[in-house]
Design a protein around this motif. Structure first.
Motif: not given
Length: 140
Positions: A81-104
């Protein structure tokens, strides 16, 4: 309004908790976590994920899998995902499936931070719905 947002998020979390054991298996994939949990979460927070407003591509608040290239010789990168305001990028969101341990496992965080750094963004977001991290992508 805030109470309504809280209630909707609470319902989404309850849905996840009800079938958590299944969602944390490899059978529940990234597309499913995006469709069933992350898209609704960010829609509750006010983002037009599905472009319900009918804006053209240059004006959309959220782009899905926007292609990024550092230069012509590199492979295209695609944050979920690319989140934008007024056409300007603000942040990206990278999704992972819940079995991926993104904490560790720090590889998913490195991935989304590289996307953000390359695009000159200050923050990037990583989530498997169970966890959501806001990361500094201004430096690597």
């Amino acid at each position: 309004m805030i109470e309504q947002i809280k209630n909707k998020i609470h319902q989404l979390v309850q849905k996840y908790e009800h079938e958590r054991d299944y969602y944390r298996t490899s059978r529940f994939n990234e597309t499913q976590v995006r469709n069933e949990f992350l898209d609704p979460l960010f829609e509750i927070l006010g983002w037009d994920i599905r472009n319900i407003s009918g804006k053209n591509t240059n004006e959309r608040e959220v782009l899905l899998e926007e292609s990024l290239k550092a230069d012509a010789s590199t492979h295209s990168k695609k944050p979920d995902y690319t989140f934008r305001l007024y056409g300007e990028r603000k942040f990206f969101l990278e999704a992972k499936k819940p079995c991926v341990d993104i904490k560790n496992d720090d590889e998913p965080a490195k991935q989304v931070r590289r996307y953000g750094y390359t695009a000159g963004l200050k923050i990037s977001v990583l989530s498997n719905f169970e966890d959501l991290f806001i990361l500094n992508s201004a430096t690597l």
